[in-house]
Design a protein around this motif. Structure first.
Motif, PDB file in Angstrom:
ATOM      1  N   ARG A  62       0.830  -1.213   0.000  1.00  0.00           N
ATOM      2  CA  ARG A  62       0.000   0.000   0.000  1.00  0.00           C
ATOM      3  C   ARG A  62       0.862   1.260   0.000  1.00  0.00           C
ATOM      4  NH1 ARG A  62      -5.492   1.028   3.283  1.00  0.00           N
ATOM      5  NH2 ARG A  62      -5.877   3.117   2.510  1.00  0.00           N
ATOM      6  N   LEU A  63       1.992   1.187   0.680  1.00  0.00           N
ATOM      7  CA  LEU A  63       2.886   2.349   0.755  1.00  0.00           C
ATOM      8  C   LEU A  63       3.741   2.522  -0.501  1.00  0.00           C
ATOM      9  CD1 LEU A  63       4.111   1.941   4.434  1.00  0.00           C
ATOM     10  CD2 LEU A  63       2.508   3.656   3.558  1.00  0.00           C
ATOM     11  N   GLY A  64       3.741   1.508  -1.367  1.00  0.00           N
ATOM     12  CA  GLY A  64       4.567   1.573  -2.573  1.00  0.00           C
ATOM     13  C   GLY A  64       6.024   1.240  -2.316  1.00  0.00           C
ATOM     14  N   THR A  65       6.284   0.534  -1.221  1.00  0.00           N
ATOM     15  CA  THR A  65       7.664   0.183  -0.876  1.00  0.00           C
ATOM     16  C   THR A  65       7.911  -1.323  -0.905  1.00  0.00           C
ATOM     17  OG1 THR A  65       7.139   0.175   1.491  1.00  0.00           O
ATOM     18  CG2 THR A  65       7.967   2.248   0.558  1.00  0.00           C
ATOM     19  N   ALA A  66       7.005  -2.072  -1.534  1.00  0.00           N
ATOM     20  CA  ALA A  66       7.175  -3.528  -1.618  1.00  0.00           C
ATOM     21  C   ALA A  66       8.425  -3.859  -2.422  1.00  0.00           C
ATOM     22  CB  ALA A  66       5.946  -4.170  -2.265  1.00  0.00           C
ATOM     23  N   ILE A  67       9.040  -4.963  -2.065  1.00  0.00           N
ATOM     24  CA  ILE A  67      10.260  -5.433  -2.717  1.00  0.00           C
ATOM     25  C   ILE A  67       9.905  -6.578  -3.660  1.00  0.00           C
ATOM     26  CG2 ILE A  67      12.529  -6.461  -2.334  1.00  0.00           C
ATOM     27  CD1 ILE A  67      12.477  -3.742  -1.146  1.00  0.00           C
ATOM     28  N   ARG A  68      10.493  -6.542  -4.856  1.00  0.00           N
ATOM     29  CA  ARG A  68      10.299  -7.604  -5.843  1.00  0.00           C
ATOM     30  C   ARG A  68      10.844  -8.920  -5.288  1.00  0.00           C
ATOM     31  NH1 ARG A  68      13.050  -6.654 -11.613  1.00  0.00           N
ATOM     32  NH2 ARG A  68      12.110  -4.647 -11.144  1.00  0.00           N
TER      33      ARG A  68
END
Length: 103
Positions: A62-68
């Motif tokens: 949701r924060l746009g900080t997910a890691i691939r």
């Protein structure tokens, strides 16, 4: 206090971010999946339809900080919230868990 990076350091950090950032394709697939889940829970014969279920992401996605994921065969980790309009006196945690599980 601002931090000044050399051009080399700035390029290195940008390249690193590009390598670990979730792709638009991965983001789209995940978003379609949890939207589909929300639609399923809101269908007419859903066990939860009278509680107006809402599904949305939380955490790093949701924060746009997910890691691939490290490997292309690994799955993207997305944490979801299932919010319902219920009553603490009528809807026990077990009932909610069971109904969401059944759906």
């Amino acid at each position: 206090m601002s931090v000044q990076f050399s051009q080399f350091s700035a390029r290195f950090l940008e390249a690193l971010a590009d390598q670990i950032e979730v792709t638009e394709t991965q983001y789209g697939i995940a978003e379609r999946a949890y939207t589909s889940l929300g639609n399923w829970l809101q269908r007419d014969n859903s066990a939860l339809i009278n509680r107006n279920p809402k599904i949305y992401s939380q955490g790093s996605f949701r924060l746009g900080t997910a890691i691939r994921p490290v490997n292309e065969t690994d799955e993207l980790d997305v944490d979801l919230v299932c919010e319902i309009d219920g009553s603490k006196s009528l809807d026990t945690q077990k009932w909610i868990k069971d109904k969401v599980g059944e759906e």
